[in-house]
Motif scaffolding. Structure first.
Motif, PDB file in Angstrom:
ATOM      1  N   GLN A   1       0.820  -1.207   0.000  1.00 43.73           N
ATOM      2  CA  GLN A   1       0.000   0.000   0.000  1.00 43.73           C
ATOM      3  C   GLN A   1       0.859   1.265   0.000  1.00 43.73           C
ATOM      4  OE1 GLN A   1      -3.173   0.008  -0.622  1.00 43.73           O
ATOM      5  NE2 GLN A   1      -3.142  -2.243  -0.626  1.00 43.73           N
ATOM      6  N   GLN A   2       1.958   1.237   0.736  1.00 40.89           N
ATOM      7  CA  GLN A   2       2.843   2.402   0.734  1.00 40.89           C
ATOM      8  C   GLN A   2       3.536   2.571  -0.610  1.00 40.89           C
ATOM      9  OE1 GLN A   2       2.939   4.838   2.622  1.00 40.89           O
ATOM     10  NE2 GLN A   2       4.861   5.902   2.148  1.00 40.89           N
ATOM     11  N   LEU A   3       3.838   1.458  -1.265  1.00 40.82           N
ATOM     12  CA  LEU A   3       4.420   1.538  -2.609  1.00 40.82           C
ATOM     13  C   LEU A   3       3.448   2.243  -3.553  1.00 40.82           C
ATOM     14  CD1 LEU A   3       6.798   0.644  -4.490  1.00 40.82           C
ATOM     15  CD2 LEU A   3       5.387  -1.321  -5.092  1.00 40.82           C
ATOM     16  N   GLN A   4       2.171   1.879  -3.465  1.00 40.32           N
ATOM     17  CA  GLN A   4       1.171   2.560  -4.285  1.00 40.32           C
ATOM     18  C   GLN A   4       1.109   4.048  -3.946  1.00 40.32           C
ATOM     19  OE1 GLN A   4      -0.815   1.382  -6.883  1.00 40.32           O
ATOM     20  NE2 GLN A   4       0.610  -0.329  -6.699  1.00 40.32           N
ATOM     21  N   GLN A   5       1.213   4.352  -2.663  1.00 38.41           N
ATOM     22  CA  GLN A   5       1.122   5.740  -2.220  1.00 38.41           C
ATOM     23  C   GLN A   5       2.222   6.611  -2.817  1.00 38.41           C
ATOM     24  OE1 GLN A   5      -1.402   6.953  -0.026  1.00 38.41           O
ATOM     25  NE2 GLN A   5      -0.603   8.911  -0.753  1.00 38.41           N
ATOM     26  N   VAL A   6       3.416   6.047  -2.969  1.00 42.63           N
ATOM     27  CA  VAL A   6       4.534   6.849  -3.491  1.00 42.63           C
ATOM     28  C   VAL A   6       4.707   6.706  -5.001  1.00 42.63           C
ATOM     29  CG1 VAL A   6       5.745   6.853  -1.281  1.00 42.63           C
ATOM     30  CG2 VAL A   6       6.260   5.045  -2.949  1.00 42.63           C
ATOM     31  N   CYS A   7       3.788   5.977  -5.650  1.00 44.50           N
ATOM     32  CA  CYS A   7       3.809   5.912  -7.109  1.00 44.50           C
ATOM     33  C   CYS A   7       3.505   7.287  -7.688  1.00 44.50           C
ATOM     34  CB  CYS A   7       2.746   4.932  -7.624  1.00 44.50           C
ATOM     35  SG  CYS A   7       3.174   3.202  -7.530  1.00 44.50           S
ATOM     36  N   LYS A   8       3.979   7.520  -8.882  1.00 49.59           N
ATOM     37  CA  LYS A   8       3.729   8.802  -9.558  1.00 49.59           C
ATOM     38  C   LYS A   8       2.240   9.059  -9.714  1.00 49.59           C
ATOM     39  CE  LYS A   8       5.130  11.421 -13.668  1.00 49.59           C
ATOM     40  NZ  LYS A   8       5.938  11.367 -14.932  1.00 49.59           N
ATOM     41  N   LYS A   9       1.470   8.019 -10.008  1.00 57.19           N
ATOM     42  CA  LYS A   9       0.038   8.197 -10.253  1.00 57.19           C
ATOM     43  C   LYS A   9      -0.733   8.618  -9.009  1.00 57.19           C
ATOM     44  CE  LYS A   9      -0.911   3.234  -9.670  1.00 57.19           C
ATOM     45  NZ  LYS A   9      -1.268   1.978 -10.382  1.00 57.19           N
ATOM     46  N   TRP A  10      -0.126   8.453  -7.825  1.00 59.32           N
ATOM     47  CA  TRP A  10      -0.775   8.860  -6.586  1.00 59.32           C
ATOM     48  C   TRP A  10      -0.064  10.036  -5.929  1.00 59.32           C
ATOM     49  CZ3 TRP A  10      -5.553   7.660  -5.482  1.00 59.32           C
ATOM     50  CH2 TRP A  10      -6.106   6.472  -5.970  1.00 59.32           C
ATOM     51  N   GLY A  11       0.717  10.765  -6.698  1.00 59.43           N
ATOM     52  CA  GLY A  11       1.353  11.969  -6.168  1.00 59.43           C
ATOM     53  C   GLY A  11       2.796  11.817  -5.779  1.00 59.43           C
TER      54      GLY A  11
ATOM     55  N   HIS B   1       8.556   8.185  -9.717  1.00 59.41           N
ATOM     56  CA  HIS B   1       9.224   6.913  -9.999  1.00 59.41           C
ATOM     57  C   HIS B   1      10.440   6.736  -9.095  1.00 59.41           C
ATOM     58  CE1 HIS B   1       6.557   6.254 -13.255  1.00 59.41           C
ATOM     59  NE2 HIS B   1       7.154   7.030 -14.152  1.00 59.41           N
ATOM     60  N   GLU B   2      11.184   7.815  -8.896  1.00 62.17           N
ATOM     61  CA  GLU B   2      12.401   7.736  -8.081  1.00 62.17           C
ATOM     62  C   GLU B   2      12.070   7.350  -6.635  1.00 62.17           C
ATOM     63  OE1 GLU B   2      12.972   9.981 -11.680  1.00 62.17           O
ATOM     64  OE2 GLU B   2      11.538  10.306 -10.035  1.00 62.17           O
ATOM     65  N   GLU B   3      11.053   7.990  -6.081  1.00 64.87           N
ATOM     66  CA  GLU B   3      10.659   7.687  -4.706  1.00 64.87           C
ATOM     67  C   GLU B   3      10.150   6.253  -4.596  1.00 64.87           C
ATOM     68  OE1 GLU B   3       7.845   9.596  -1.143  1.00 64.87           O
ATOM     69  OE2 GLU B   3       7.645  10.308  -3.222  1.00 64.87           O
ATOM     70  N   MET B   4       9.384   5.825  -5.587  1.00 60.54           N
ATOM     71  CA  MET B   4       8.848   4.469  -5.597  1.00 60.54           C
ATOM     72  C   MET B   4       9.962   3.427  -5.601  1.00 60.54           C
ATOM     73  SD  MET B   4       6.506   2.733  -8.603  1.00 60.54           S
ATOM     74  CE  MET B   4       7.776   3.053  -9.855  1.00 60.54           C
ATOM     75  N   HIS B   5      10.936   3.593  -6.497  1.00 61.07           N
ATOM     76  CA  HIS B   5      12.021   2.608  -6.579  1.00 61.07           C
ATOM     77  C   HIS B   5      12.896   2.627  -5.327  1.00 61.07           C
ATOM     78  CE1 HIS B   5      11.181   1.228 -10.597  1.00 61.07           C
ATOM     79  NE2 HIS B   5      11.212   2.460 -11.084  1.00 61.07           N
TER      80      HIS B   5
END
Length: 304
Positions: free
Chosen positions: A162-172, A175-179
């Motif tokens: 869920q946190q990965l989804q939260q930091v995805c580009k599509k949720w604000g 990509h850098e933060e997600m990876h």
């Protein structure tokens, strides 16, 4: 296609929820303590139509009990998304959004009550991660909910997903933060942990965000392949990896990521390990209507 881990308790709890048998639902849920992660069982109940009708009577009959409130909260999350649908925001009406947000706010009320009554439980915080994203509470609040979850279970896969989804580009996020989040969580966990999946899912998320052509070019990058192998070595290839919980979803995620990256041998090994059992996630990203068809197509491409 397998929508879940294959746990026999899932079929039991779904049947009980569909028939409105609270006694049977409670028995299954109480047999799976929070320490063993019962979020999948809770979602099986929450995704069952009609639960919102009979759970109200249970809440009235058991005003001090936390478990019925947890079930009500999880059901209201699923019920909220039923109202919103999976359509893009521009195709969702104002009325749909109003119902969506109202149901999510009700879910939050139940979940906060549960968190107060059972401070050691992770499930309400996991649910609050999802309601928070739908209600757009912002990254700081979302992060605090994630931290509350992992204080109770540092390697909870669902909370990390869920946190990965939260930091995805599509949720604000980006990509850098997600990876960065995926890699830190995966490699920071003990060898054999399920969290290695996060790296595979992060690459799939970026693949999904790109236009045709650029998406496959991204997956074919050497640094993407290297990071997938690094995560695999620390996760399902590690001698301490145990087939428990969402292990099959982890292998399906790596199977999809390696397939997209053109790593046929690595993908084949993952497909073999799944023993022909596809999970809805992440194959629904490739074919939303028929995830199992996407699994079979990619599996066949490896020669199996």
């Amino acid at each position: 296609m397998q929508k879940d881990s294959g746990d026999p308790a899932l079929a039991q709890v779904r049947a009980a929820a569909a028939s409105g048998d609270w006694s049977a639902v409670r028995e299954v849920l109480e047999a799976r303590p929070e320490s063993e992660d019962r979020t999948e069982l809770l979602w099986a109940v929450g995704d069952t139509a009609g639960v919102e009708r009979w759970i109200t009577g249970v809440l009235e009959a058991e005003p001090e009990a936390a478990l019925p409130r947890l079930v009500a909260g999880i059901r209201h999350i699923s019920w909220a998304w039923e109202a919103r649908t999976s359509a893009r925001a521009e195709h969702v009406s104002r009325e749909q959004f109003e119902v969506f947000h109202a149901r999510l706010r009700t879910a939050e009320e139940w979940l906060y009550e549960v968190a107060e009554r059972e401070p050691r439980w992770i499930s309400p915080w996991y649910g609050l991660q999802i309601t928070g994203r739908g209600l757009q509470v912002g990254q700081a609040t979302a992060r605090s909910r994630f931290e509350a979850a992992v204080r109770r279970d540092p390697r909870h896969l669902g909370a990390h997903q869920q946190q990965l989804q939260q930091v995805c580009k599509k949720w604000g996020g980006s990509h850098e933060e997600m990876h960065a989040f995926a890699r830190a969580a995966a490699l920071g966990a003990p060898g054999g942990a399920l969290l290695g999946q996060l790296v595979a899912v992060a690459h799939i998320e970026q693949w999904l965000s790109l236009d045709g052509g650029a998406d496959y070019a991204y997956m074919m990058r050497s640094e993407v392949k290297d990071s997938l192998h690094e995560a695999a070595e620390h996760s399902y290839r590690h001698p301490d990896f145990v087939r428990h919980g969402a292990w099959n979803q982890v292998l399906n995620s790596f199977a999809m990521a390696f397939s997209l990256a053109g790593e046929r041998g690595a993908a084949r090994a993952c497909f073999e390990a799944t023993e022909g059992r596809a999970t809805e996630f992440p194959w629904s990203y490739m074919n939303g209507s028929h995830p199992a068809a996407a699994y079979r197509t990619q599996r066949s491409a490896t020669g199996l």
